[in-house]
Motif scaffolding. Structure first.
Motif, short mmCIF file in Angstrom:
data_model
loop_
_atom_site.label_atom_id
_atom_site.label_comp_id
_atom_site.label_asym_id
_atom_site.label_seq_id
_atom_site.Cartn_x
_atom_site.Cartn_y
_atom_site.Cartn_z
N GLY A 8 0.79 -1.23 0.00
CA GLY A 8 0.00 0.00 0.00
C GLY A 8 0.82 1.27 0.00
N ASN A 9 2.14 1.13 0.05
CA ASN A 9 3.02 2.30 0.01
C ASN A 9 3.64 2.46 -1.38
N LEU A 10 3.93 3.70 -1.71
CA LEU A 10 4.70 4.01 -2.91
C LEU A 10 6.14 4.21 -2.46
N GLU A 11 7.00 3.28 -2.84
CA GLU A 11 8.42 3.39 -2.49
C GLU A 11 9.18 3.92 -3.70
N TYR A 12 10.04 4.90 -3.46
CA TYR A 12 10.75 5.52 -4.58
C TYR A 12 12.23 5.68 -4.26
N LEU A 32 5.90 13.93 -6.34
CA LEU A 32 5.65 12.68 -7.05
C LEU A 32 4.14 12.67 -7.25
N VAL A 33 3.70 12.35 -8.45
CA VAL A 33 2.26 12.30 -8.70
C VAL A 33 1.88 10.96 -9.30
N LEU A 34 0.64 10.57 -9.02
CA LEU A 34 0.06 9.37 -9.62
C LEU A 34 -1.00 9.82 -10.61
N VAL A 35 -0.92 9.32 -11.83
CA VAL A 35 -1.87 9.66 -12.89
C VAL A 35 -2.68 8.41 -13.22
N SER A 36 -4.01 8.54 -13.14
CA SER A 36 -4.89 7.39 -13.38
C SER A 36 -4.94 7.04 -14.86
N LYS A 43 -3.14 11.74 -6.96
CA LYS A 43 -2.35 11.98 -5.74
C LYS A 43 -1.17 12.88 -6.06
N GLU A 44 -0.89 13.81 -5.13
CA GLU A 44 0.31 14.64 -5.18
C GLU A 44 1.06 14.40 -3.88
N PHE A 45 2.29 13.94 -3.96
CA PHE A 45 3.12 13.73 -2.77
C PHE A 45 4.27 14.73 -2.81
N LYS A 46 4.21 15.74 -1.93
CA LYS A 46 5.26 16.77 -1.91
C LYS A 46 6.53 16.16 -1.32
N LEU A 47 7.63 16.32 -2.02
CA LEU A 47 8.93 15.80 -1.57
C LEU A 47 9.73 16.91 -0.91
N ASP A 48 10.47 16.54 0.10
CA ASP A 48 11.24 17.52 0.86
C ASP A 48 12.62 17.70 0.22
N VAL A 49 12.61 18.34 -0.95
CA VAL A 49 13.87 18.61 -1.67
C VAL A 49 13.83 20.03 -2.22
N ASP A 50 15.00 20.60 -2.41
CA ASP A 50 15.10 21.94 -2.98
C ASP A 50 15.86 21.85 -4.30
N GLY A 80 -5.18 0.19 -7.72
CA GLY A 80 -5.25 0.26 -9.17
C GLY A 80 -3.88 0.47 -9.77
N THR A 81 -3.86 0.76 -11.07
CA THR A 81 -2.61 0.97 -11.80
C THR A 81 -2.49 2.44 -12.17
N TYR A 82 -1.32 3.01 -11.92
CA TYR A 82 -1.10 4.45 -12.15
C TYR A 82 0.24 4.68 -12.81
N LYS A 83 0.30 5.72 -13.62
CA LYS A 83 1.58 6.21 -14.12
C LYS A 83 2.16 7.08 -13.01
N VAL A 84 3.49 7.09 -12.89
CA VAL A 84 4.17 7.86 -11.85
C VAL A 84 5.08 8.88 -12.52
N GLY A 85 5.10 10.08 -11.97
CA GLY A 85 5.97 11.10 -12.52
C GLY A 85 6.35 12.15 -11.50
#
Length: 131
Positions: A8-12, A32-36, A43-50, A80-85
């Motif tokens: 259930g986690n998105l590991e990157y 990181l976003v998931l596109v249906s 989903k939008e996952f904000k990453l802690d990077v500059d 489900g299945t998602y594209k990741v970007g």
């Protein structure tokens, strides 16, 4: 770079190389976003990077390419299945959901550009995951 669905986690584990001629100038956020499959960002996952710290590679030192690693795990909260970007919009709220201002990576065999119909997102797609 790789992304996986695990429990259930998105590991990157991503590696980014700035092969351009400059660092990022304007304040940008990195998501990181998931596109249906129906073409929606779910989903939008904000990453802690500059990204301002992503110094470009130089011609003088081609073997010294500056590589940056972004690694972690987030609860996906979807099935489900998602594209990741990676989506890198402006930090300024008025421009955030305007694809014109988002950073587009160089397209390669591993990275393609995706835009939603409303032109809110310009996403650098690089993988697919199934939860």
């Amino acid at each position: 770079s790789k992304v996986e669905a695990k429990g259930g986690n998105l590991e990157y584990d991503l590696t980014i190389t700035n092969t351009g001629f400059a660092t990022v100038i304007n304040p940008k956020e990195v998501y990181l976003v998931l596109v249906s499959e129906s073409g929606q960002v779910v989903k939008e996952f904000k990453l802690d990077v500059d990204p301002k710290t992503w110094i470009p590679s130089t011609d003088q030192e081609p073997n010294q390419a500056a590589k940056y690693t972004i690694k972690g795990s987030v609860g996906a909260g979807v099935s489900g299945t998602y594209k990741v970007g990676i989506w890198m919009p402006e930090k300024v709220a008025d421009w955030k959901y305007n694809s014109v201002y988002a950073i587009k990576f160089a397209q390669t065999e591993n990275v393609t550009h995706w835009y939603d119909d409303a032109k809110k997102y310009a996403v650098n797609l690089f993988g697919t995951v199934t939860f």
